[in-house]
Scaffold this motif. Structure first.
Motif, PDB file in Angstrom:
ATOM      1  N   ASP A  57       0.944  -1.276   0.180  1.00  0.00           N
ATOM      2  CA  ASP A  57      -0.169   0.099   0.169  1.00  0.00           C
ATOM      3  C   ASP A  57       0.673   1.160  -0.248  1.00  0.00           C
ATOM      4  OD1 ASP A  57      -2.405  -1.535   0.208  1.00  0.00           O
ATOM      5  OD2 ASP A  57      -2.844  -1.267   2.335  1.00  0.00           O
ATOM      6  N   GLN A  58       1.744   1.009   0.692  1.00  0.00           N
ATOM      7  CA  GLN A  58       2.704   1.888   0.907  1.00  0.00           C
ATOM      8  C   GLN A  58       3.681   2.341  -0.590  1.00  0.00           C
ATOM      9  OE1 GLN A  58       5.256   1.518   4.142  1.00  0.00           O
ATOM     10  NE2 GLN A  58       4.119   2.369   5.758  1.00  0.00           N
ATOM     11  N   LEU A  59       4.055   1.735  -1.204  1.00  0.00           N
ATOM     12  CA  LEU A  59       4.134   1.710  -2.257  1.00  0.00           C
ATOM     13  C   LEU A  59       3.293   2.403  -3.724  1.00  0.00           C
ATOM     14  CD1 LEU A  59       6.814  -1.731  -2.705  1.00  0.00           C
ATOM     15  CD2 LEU A  59       7.536   0.770  -1.925  1.00  0.00           C
ATOM     16  N   GLY A  60       1.792   1.730  -3.408  1.00  0.00           N
ATOM     17  CA  GLY A  60       1.494   2.310  -4.030  1.00  0.00           C
ATOM     18  C   GLY A  60       0.866   3.234  -4.016  1.00  0.00           C
ATOM     19  N   ARG A  61       0.868   4.531  -2.960  1.00  0.00           N
ATOM     20  CA  ARG A  61       0.990   5.503  -2.583  1.00  0.00           C
ATOM     21  C   ARG A  61       2.360   6.643  -2.856  1.00  0.00           C
ATOM     22  NH1 ARG A  61      -1.610   3.536   1.965  1.00  0.00           N
ATOM     23  NH2 ARG A  61       0.512   4.093   3.288  1.00  0.00           N
ATOM     24  N   GLU A  67       3.641   9.367 -10.423  1.00  0.00           N
ATOM     25  CA  GLU A  67       3.562   9.690 -11.358  1.00  0.00           C
ATOM     26  C   GLU A  67       3.100  10.728 -11.877  1.00  0.00           C
ATOM     27  OE1 GLU A  67       0.988   6.221 -12.492  1.00  0.00           O
ATOM     28  OE2 GLU A  67       2.771   4.682 -12.056  1.00  0.00           O
ATOM     29  N   GLU A  68       2.084  11.513 -10.411  1.00  0.00           N
ATOM     30  CA  GLU A  68       1.245  12.456 -10.562  1.00  0.00           C
ATOM     31  C   GLU A  68       2.858  13.617 -10.372  1.00  0.00           C
ATOM     32  OE1 GLU A  68      -0.699  13.105  -7.123  1.00  0.00           O
ATOM     33  OE2 GLU A  68      -2.326  11.536  -7.446  1.00  0.00           O
ATOM     34  N   ARG A  69       3.778  14.081 -10.120  1.00  0.00           N
ATOM     35  CA  ARG A  69       4.663  15.135  -9.757  1.00  0.00           C
ATOM     36  C   ARG A  69       5.237  14.816 -11.010  1.00  0.00           C
ATOM     37  NH1 ARG A  69       8.867  13.165  -5.497  1.00  0.00           N
ATOM     38  NH2 ARG A  69       9.740  15.171  -6.531  1.00  0.00           N
ATOM     39  N   ILE A  70       5.540  13.606 -12.175  1.00  0.00           N
ATOM     40  CA  ILE A  70       6.064  13.568 -13.851  1.00  0.00           C
ATOM     41  C   ILE A  70       5.361  13.919 -14.140  1.00  0.00           C
ATOM     42  CG2 ILE A  70       7.344  11.831 -15.651  1.00  0.00           C
ATOM     43  CD1 ILE A  70       8.052  10.362 -13.083  1.00  0.00           C
ATOM     44  N   THR A  71       3.986  14.143 -14.214  1.00  0.00           N
ATOM     45  CA  THR A  71       3.579  14.781 -15.323  1.00  0.00           C
ATOM     46  C   THR A  71       2.782  16.158 -14.951  1.00  0.00           C
ATOM     47  OG1 THR A  71       1.334  12.146 -14.572  1.00  0.00           O
ATOM     48  CG2 THR A  71       0.548  14.664 -15.660  1.00  0.00           C
ATOM     49  N   ARG A  72       2.683  16.190 -13.641  1.00  0.00           N
ATOM     50  CA  ARG A  72       3.035  17.822 -13.474  1.00  0.00           C
ATOM     51  C   ARG A  72       4.069  18.571 -14.366  1.00  0.00           C
ATOM     52  NH1 ARG A  72       3.121  19.080  -7.868  1.00  0.00           N
ATOM     53  NH2 ARG A  72       2.430  15.878  -7.672  1.00  0.00           N
ATOM     54  N   LEU A  73       5.407  18.171 -13.849  1.00  0.00           N
ATOM     55  CA  LEU A  73       6.835  18.037 -14.431  1.00  0.00           C
ATOM     56  C   LEU A  73       6.871  18.758 -16.402  1.00  0.00           C
ATOM     57  CD1 LEU A  73       9.473  16.871 -12.266  1.00  0.00           C
ATOM     58  CD2 LEU A  73       8.630  19.249 -12.444  1.00  0.00           C
ATOM     59  N   GLU A  74       5.916  17.087 -16.644  1.00  0.00           N
ATOM     60  CA  GLU A  74       5.754  16.965 -18.250  1.00  0.00           C
ATOM     61  C   GLU A  74       4.767  18.646 -18.345  1.00  0.00           C
ATOM     62  OE1 GLU A  74       6.473  12.293 -18.671  1.00  0.00           O
ATOM     63  OE2 GLU A  74       4.071  13.438 -18.498  1.00  0.00           O
ATOM     64  N   ARG A  75       4.413  18.759 -17.971  1.00  0.00           N
ATOM     65  CA  ARG A  75       2.972  19.457 -18.706  1.00  0.00           C
ATOM     66  C   ARG A  75       3.467  20.709 -18.575  1.00  0.00           C
ATOM     67  NH1 ARG A  75      -1.789  17.705 -15.299  1.00  0.00           N
ATOM     68  NH2 ARG A  75      -2.474  15.626 -16.512  1.00  0.00           N
ATOM     69  N   ARG A  76       4.859  21.474 -17.321  1.00  0.00           N
ATOM     70  CA  ARG A  76       5.568  22.785 -17.673  1.00  0.00           C
ATOM     71  C   ARG A  76       6.197  22.914 -18.577  1.00  0.00           C
ATOM     72  NH1 ARG A  76       7.599  22.821 -11.257  1.00  0.00           N
ATOM     73  NH2 ARG A  76       5.217  22.886 -10.318  1.00  0.00           N
ATOM     74  N   ILE A  77       6.739  21.868 -18.827  1.00  0.00           N
ATOM     75  CA  ILE A  77       7.410  22.373 -20.175  1.00  0.00           C
ATOM     76  C   ILE A  77       7.125  22.131 -21.579  1.00  0.00           C
ATOM     77  CG2 ILE A  77       9.164  20.853 -21.923  1.00  0.00           C
ATOM     78  CD1 ILE A  77      10.403  18.745 -18.397  1.00  0.00           C
ATOM     79  N   PRO A  78       7.399  23.115 -22.211  1.00  0.00           N
ATOM     80  CA  PRO A  78       6.420  23.198 -23.617  1.00  0.00           C
ATOM     81  C   PRO A  78       7.221  22.768 -24.648  1.00  0.00           C
ATOM     82  CG  PRO A  78       8.081  25.550 -23.078  1.00  0.00           C
ATOM     83  CD  PRO A  78       8.389  23.943 -22.028  1.00  0.00           C
TER      84      PRO A  78
END
Length: 78
Positions: A57-61, A67-78
């Motif tokens: 459960d901890q690893l899943g979180r 994944e959320e952090r990577i997705t946010r970073l990818e959205r910032r990069i034009p």
């Protein structure tokens, strides 16, 4: 039957009967000890399973967070 032979056979019979009784008692003690050990093992396996579930459960979180952090970073990069 010869009295000496009869006494000898009776003695052997008594000895064998006693050995069988002792063997049964020993086997029963071993069975009781084994039951206790199996209960202990069952409890330990339960604890391990709970620990594995907690870690999973901890690893899943953590994975979801990354994944959320990577997705946010990818959205910032034009």
């Amino acid at each position: 039957m010869d009295p000496v032979l009869e006494a000898y056979l009776e003695g052997m019979f008594q000895n064998l009967t006693q050995q069988i009784a002792q063997s049964r008692e020993h086997a029963e003690r071993l069975n009781q000890e084994t039951r206790v050990l199996m209960e202990d093992v069952r409890h330990e396996v339960q604890l391990v399973a709970e620990g594995v579930t907690t870690v999973r459960d901890q690893l899943g979180r953590i994975l979801t967070d990354h994944e959320e952090r990577i997705t946010r970073l990818e959205r910032r990069i034009p």
